[in-house]
Design a protein around this motif. Structure first.
Motif, PDB file in Angstrom:
ATOM      1  N   ASP A  46       0.827  -1.209   0.000  1.00 40.31           N
ATOM      2  CA  ASP A  46       0.000   0.000   0.000  1.00 40.31           C
ATOM      3  C   ASP A  46       0.859   1.256   0.000  1.00 40.31           C
ATOM      4  OD1 ASP A  46      -2.357  -1.347  -0.121  1.00 40.31           O
ATOM      5  OD2 ASP A  46      -2.937  -1.027   1.968  1.00 40.31           O
ATOM      6  N   SER A  47       1.961   1.238   0.756  1.00 42.93           N
ATOM      7  CA  SER A  47       2.861   2.394   0.786  1.00 42.93           C
ATOM      8  C   SER A  47       3.452   2.645  -0.601  1.00 42.93           C
ATOM      9  CB  SER A  47       3.989   2.166   1.796  1.00 42.93           C
ATOM     10  OG  SER A  47       3.465   1.960   3.098  1.00 42.93           O
ATOM     11  N   GLY A  48       3.873   1.561  -1.253  1.00 42.95           N
ATOM     12  CA  GLY A  48       4.373   1.697  -2.622  1.00 42.95           C
ATOM     13  C   GLY A  48       3.304   2.203  -3.570  1.00 42.95           C
ATOM     14  N   ASN A  49       2.062   1.760  -3.353  1.00 41.33           N
ATOM     15  CA  ASN A  49       0.972   2.209  -4.212  1.00 41.33           C
ATOM     16  C   ASN A  49       0.725   3.705  -4.083  1.00 41.33           C
ATOM     17  OD1 ASN A  49       0.550  -0.353  -5.200  1.00 41.33           O
ATOM     18  ND2 ASN A  49      -1.087  -0.845  -3.760  1.00 41.33           N
ATOM     19  N   GLN A  50       0.765   4.201  -2.848  1.00 40.07           N
ATOM     20  CA  GLN A  50       0.564   5.639  -2.665  1.00 40.07           C
ATOM     21  C   GLN A  50       1.714   6.439  -3.290  1.00 40.07           C
ATOM     22  OE1 GLN A  50      -0.330   4.314   1.100  1.00 40.07           O
ATOM     23  NE2 GLN A  50      -2.197   3.822  -0.021  1.00 40.07           N
ATOM     24  N   ALA A  51       2.920   5.882  -3.215  1.00 39.38           N
ATOM     25  CA  ALA A  51       4.045   6.540  -3.880  1.00 39.38           C
ATOM     26  C   ALA A  51       3.827   6.570  -5.396  1.00 39.38           C
ATOM     27  CB  ALA A  51       5.354   5.811  -3.546  1.00 39.38           C
ATOM     28  N   ILE A  78      -2.501   5.444 -15.770  1.00 37.25           N
ATOM     29  CA  ILE A  78      -1.517   4.363 -15.908  1.00 37.25           C
ATOM     30  C   ILE A  78      -0.983   3.943 -14.549  1.00 37.25           C
ATOM     31  CG2 ILE A  78       0.779   3.789 -16.797  1.00 37.25           C
ATOM     32  CD1 ILE A  78       0.135   5.632 -19.206  1.00 37.25           C
ATOM     33  N   TYR A  79      -0.626   4.919 -13.732  1.00 37.36           N
ATOM     34  CA  TYR A  79      -0.068   4.596 -12.410  1.00 37.36           C
ATOM     35  C   TYR A  79      -1.131   3.998 -11.498  1.00 37.36           C
ATOM     36  CZ  TYR A  79       4.544   6.476 -13.318  1.00 37.36           C
ATOM     37  OH  TYR A  79       5.811   6.661 -13.815  1.00 37.36           O
ATOM     38  N   ALA A  80      -2.381   4.421 -11.654  1.00 35.51           N
ATOM     39  CA  ALA A  80      -3.454   3.808 -10.872  1.00 35.51           C
ATOM     40  C   ALA A  80      -3.651   2.352 -11.280  1.00 35.51           C
ATOM     41  CB  ALA A  80      -4.755   4.588 -11.060  1.00 35.51           C
ATOM     42  N   PHE A  81      -3.480   2.046 -12.560  1.00 32.89           N
ATOM     43  CA  PHE A  81      -3.589   0.660 -13.011  1.00 32.89           C
ATOM     44  C   PHE A  81      -2.435  -0.174 -12.456  1.00 32.89           C
ATOM     45  CE2 PHE A  81      -3.221  -2.831 -16.118  1.00 32.89           C
ATOM     46  CZ  PHE A  81      -4.529  -3.290 -16.094  1.00 32.89           C
ATOM     47  N   LEU A  82      -1.247   0.423 -12.386  1.00 32.12           N
ATOM     48  CA  LEU A  82      -0.112  -0.277 -11.782  1.00 32.12           C
ATOM     49  C   LEU A  82      -0.394  -0.618 -10.318  1.00 32.12           C
ATOM     50  CD1 LEU A  82       2.949   1.716 -13.215  1.00 32.12           C
ATOM     51  CD2 LEU A  82       2.185  -0.579 -13.865  1.00 32.12           C
ATOM     52  N   VAL A  83      -1.113   0.271  -9.636  1.00 30.89           N
ATOM     53  CA  VAL A  83      -1.477   0.021  -8.240  1.00 30.89           C
ATOM     54  C   VAL A  83      -2.290  -1.260  -8.125  1.00 30.89           C
ATOM     55  CG1 VAL A  83      -2.983   0.824  -6.371  1.00 30.89           C
ATOM     56  CG2 VAL A  83      -1.351   2.392  -7.422  1.00 30.89           C
ATOM     57  N   SER A  84      -3.243  -1.463  -9.027  1.00 33.22           N
ATOM     58  CA  SER A  84      -4.078  -2.669  -8.973  1.00 33.22           C
ATOM     59  C   SER A  84      -3.233  -3.921  -9.196  1.00 33.22           C
ATOM     60  CB  SER A  84      -5.196  -2.590 -10.012  1.00 33.22           C
ATOM     61  OG  SER A  84      -4.689  -2.624 -11.335  1.00 33.22           O
ATOM     62  N   ILE A  85      -2.218  -3.823 -10.059  1.00 32.24           N
ATOM     63  CA  ILE A  85      -1.345  -4.973 -10.311  1.00 32.24           C
ATOM     64  C   ILE A  85      -0.520  -5.305  -9.065  1.00 32.24           C
ATOM     65  CG2 ILE A  85       0.608  -5.807 -11.674  1.00 32.24           C
ATOM     66  CD1 ILE A  85      -0.452  -4.110 -13.997  1.00 32.24           C
ATOM     67  N   VAL A  86       0.038  -4.263  -8.433  1.00 28.83           N
ATOM     68  CA  VAL A  86       0.827  -4.474  -7.217  1.00 28.83           C
ATOM     69  C   VAL A  86      -0.039  -5.064  -6.109  1.00 28.83           C
ATOM     70  CG1 VAL A  86       2.124  -3.311  -5.390  1.00 28.83           C
ATOM     71  CG2 VAL A  86       2.480  -2.664  -7.779  1.00 28.83           C
ATOM     72  N   LEU A  87      -1.243  -4.536  -5.956  1.00 25.75           N
ATOM     73  CA  LEU A  87      -2.142  -5.014  -4.906  1.00 25.75           C
ATOM     74  C   LEU A  87      -2.514  -6.470  -5.133  1.00 25.75           C
ATOM     75  CD1 LEU A  87      -3.555  -3.861  -2.396  1.00 25.75           C
ATOM     76  CD2 LEU A  87      -5.555  -3.435  -3.823  1.00 25.75           C
ATOM     77  N   PHE A  88      -2.716  -6.842  -6.396  1.00 25.78           N
ATOM     78  CA  PHE A  88      -3.083  -8.222  -6.728  1.00 25.78           C
ATOM     79  C   PHE A  88      -1.929  -9.183  -6.459  1.00 25.78           C
ATOM     80  CE2 PHE A  88      -3.308 -11.826  -9.621  1.00 25.78           C
ATOM     81  CZ  PHE A  88      -4.615 -12.252  -9.478  1.00 25.78           C
ATOM     82  N   SER A  89      -0.737  -8.823  -6.957  1.00 31.71           N
ATOM     83  CA  SER A  89       0.405  -9.750  -6.894  1.00 31.71           C
ATOM     84  C   SER A  89       1.109  -9.720  -5.542  1.00 31.71           C
ATOM     85  CB  SER A  89       1.401  -9.437  -8.020  1.00 31.71           C
ATOM     86  OG  SER A  89       1.816  -8.086  -7.951  1.00 31.71           O
ATOM     87  N   VAL A  90       1.624  -8.539  -5.166  1.00 28.26           N
ATOM     88  CA  VAL A  90       2.404  -8.432  -3.931  1.00 28.26           C
ATOM     89  C   VAL A  90       1.522  -8.597  -2.706  1.00 28.26           C
ATOM     90  CG1 VAL A  90       3.938  -6.943  -2.584  1.00 28.26           C
ATOM     91  CG2 VAL A  90       4.073  -6.944  -5.081  1.00 28.26           C
ATOM     92  N   ILE A 203      -7.289  -9.471  -3.464  1.00 23.04           N
ATOM     93  CA  ILE A 203      -7.444  -9.815  -4.876  1.00 23.04           C
ATOM     94  C   ILE A 203      -8.745  -9.235  -5.431  1.00 23.04           C
ATOM     95  CG2 ILE A 203      -7.878 -11.744  -6.464  1.00 23.04           C
ATOM     96  CD1 ILE A 203      -5.861 -13.366  -4.784  1.00 23.04           C
ATOM     97  N   LEU A 204      -9.832  -9.332  -4.668  1.00 23.48           N
ATOM     98  CA  LEU A 204     -11.115  -8.786  -5.117  1.00 23.48           C
ATOM     99  C   LEU A 204     -11.037  -7.264  -5.290  1.00 23.48           C
ATOM    100  CD1 LEU A 204     -13.626 -10.863  -2.942  1.00 23.48           C
ATOM    101  CD2 LEU A 204     -13.154 -11.107  -5.385  1.00 23.48           C
ATOM    102  N   ILE A 205     -10.419  -6.585  -4.328  1.00 16.71           N
ATOM    103  CA  ILE A 205     -10.271  -5.131  -4.436  1.00 16.71           C
ATOM    104  C   ILE A 205      -9.396  -4.770  -5.632  1.00 16.71           C
ATOM    105  CG2 ILE A 205      -9.257  -3.096  -3.317  1.00 16.71           C
ATOM    106  CD1 ILE A 205     -10.167  -4.260  -0.649  1.00 16.71           C
ATOM    107  N   ALA A 206      -8.329  -5.530  -5.851  1.00 15.07           N
ATOM    108  CA  ALA A 206      -7.448  -5.277  -6.996  1.00 15.07           C
ATOM    109  C   ALA A 206      -8.191  -5.436  -8.312  1.00 15.07           C
ATOM    110  CB  ALA A 206      -6.242  -6.223  -6.949  1.00 15.07           C
ATOM    111  N   GLU A 212     -11.945  -0.521 -13.134  1.00 13.31           N
ATOM    112  CA  GLU A 212     -12.268   0.902 -13.214  1.00 13.31           C
ATOM    113  C   GLU A 212     -11.169   1.688 -13.933  1.00 13.31           C
ATOM    114  OE1 GLU A 212     -15.148   2.251 -12.453  1.00 13.31           O
ATOM    115  OE2 GLU A 212     -15.820   0.229 -11.957  1.00 13.31           O
ATOM    116  N   THR A 213      -9.910   1.424 -13.612  1.00 16.22           N
ATOM    117  CA  THR A 213      -8.822   2.163 -14.251  1.00 16.22           C
ATOM    118  C   THR A 213      -8.646   1.749 -15.704  1.00 16.22           C
ATOM    119  OG1 THR A 213      -7.259   0.563 -13.281  1.00 16.22           O
ATOM    120  CG2 THR A 213      -7.554   2.646 -12.137  1.00 16.22           C
ATOM    121  N   LYS A 214      -8.978   0.509 -16.045  1.00 16.01           N
ATOM    122  CA  LYS A 214      -8.938   0.095 -17.452  1.00 16.01           C
ATOM    123  C   LYS A 214      -9.916   0.919 -18.269  1.00 16.01           C
ATOM    124  CE  LYS A 214     -10.311  -3.652 -20.518  1.00 16.01           C
ATOM    125  NZ  LYS A 214     -11.032  -4.941 -20.614  1.00 16.01           N
TER     126      LYS A 214
END
Length: 323
Positions: A46-51, A78-90, A203-206, A212-214
């Protein structure tokens, strides 16, 4: 709906998550709780996502270039979409894996006061972060429900922070439940079950964030209320008598492109039409300040073209909007 980036909410969430991540990893080191490890990784993600959101907001402010004539507003998407990927995987997948391992190889939680104390502290800190996100969102969402706000918001930051903080609070409750049941029963399997539940939640939140970002990345039109304001601003009932068809596209949260074919009187001079277009553009920018790029093409309204079909979005033709 205004497209504020919610920087205050992002910074509040970043500070809370960094402090919480450190405390969770300390608690994991002393207790061996897999829930605490999953929650620590979650807070770190989450900290990385906010960054990432802050970086995206900064990059989106760059000036337009010949290669990117409409600017860089979509960097935020684009960066918001990256957040969803990080949240899903990490966040999500790691928690599911860690929980599965703990269920297969359970062990008793040591020094129980560490995870319990940290979880209580984390719930309090996340509550303050969530409160800040809610307060900033309430200034924008108006009469819309929370689900409508998340689906319709053109700025991705506040919906991302809202869902992350909501998921974090639910995850902390699940972790506290897993640790509590493990301590009460003496069976570490409950700790693993709590960890798996946290992973599934993330995973559900991601997936919701990704969907939405897509949609924003693909290009969304202006909202219904904004389109109505644009239509009212274009037509003056004198030179501009109607709208044959119109397209809108968000180039970024605070940048809107408008392209419309407008109906003018058949006997108007070129100077009169040009003056009417300039006046219409001025009215649009007054009504909708985020309208940065406007293309208005004059045409003579044709009853014959309009009779070909009722679709006013057709190109070319379609009946003009009556005002």
């Amino acid at each position: 709906m205004s497209a504020s980036g919610g920087t205050k909410a992002i910074v509040a969430a970043l500070g809370a998550n960094l402090a919480i991540a450190v405390s969770k990893f300390v608690a994991f080191a002393f207790s061996g709780s897999s829930s605490m490890l999953a929650e620590g990784v979650h807070s770190l993600a989450d900290s990385g996502n906010q960054a990432l959101l802050l970086i995206g907001g900064k990059k989106a402010q760059r000036e337009a270039t010949p290669q990117h004539p409409f600017g860089y507003g979509r960097e935020r998407y684009i960066y918001a979409f990256l957040v969803s990927i990080v949240l899903f995987s990490v966040g999500g997948m790691f928690a599911v894996y860690e929980g599965y391992e703990k269920i297969k190889h359970p062990h008793e939680i040591e020094h129980w006061y560490w995870p319990v104390g940290v979880l209580v502290f984390a719930i309090i800190a996340e509550s303050f972060s969530f409160r800040t996100a809610i307060k900033e969102s309430n200034e924008l969402r108006g009469t819309h429900s929370w689900s409508q706000f998340i689906r319709r918001a053109k700025a991705p930051e506040l919906p991302v922070v809202l869902l992350e903080d909501f998921g974090a609070l639910i995850g902390l409750v699940l972790a506290l439940g897993g640790v509590g049941l493990a301590l009460l029963t003496g069976d570490g399997v409950w700790d693993g079950i709590g960890t798996v539940c946290i992973g599934v939640l993330l995973i559900l939140i991601a997936l919701v964030l990704a969907a939405e970002t897509k949609s924003l990345l693909l290009g969304e039109a202006a909202g219904v209320e904004v389109i109505k304001e644009i239509e009212d601003a274009i037509v003056d009932g004198d030179t501009v008598t109607g709208i044959i068809h119109m397209r809108t596209l968000h180039l970024g949260p605070e940048e809107l492109l408008i392209a419309a074919k407008i109906a003018v009187q058949h006997d108007d001079t070129a100077a009169e039409v040009a003056s009417a277009i300039d006046a219409a553009e001025s009215r649009i920018r007054t009504a909708v300040p985020i309208a940065r790029v406007i293309y208005l093409e004059p045409d003579i309204y044709s009853e014959a073209e309009a009779a070909k079909g009722p679709d006013r979005e057709a190109t070319p033709g379609g009946p003009a909007q009556s005002h």
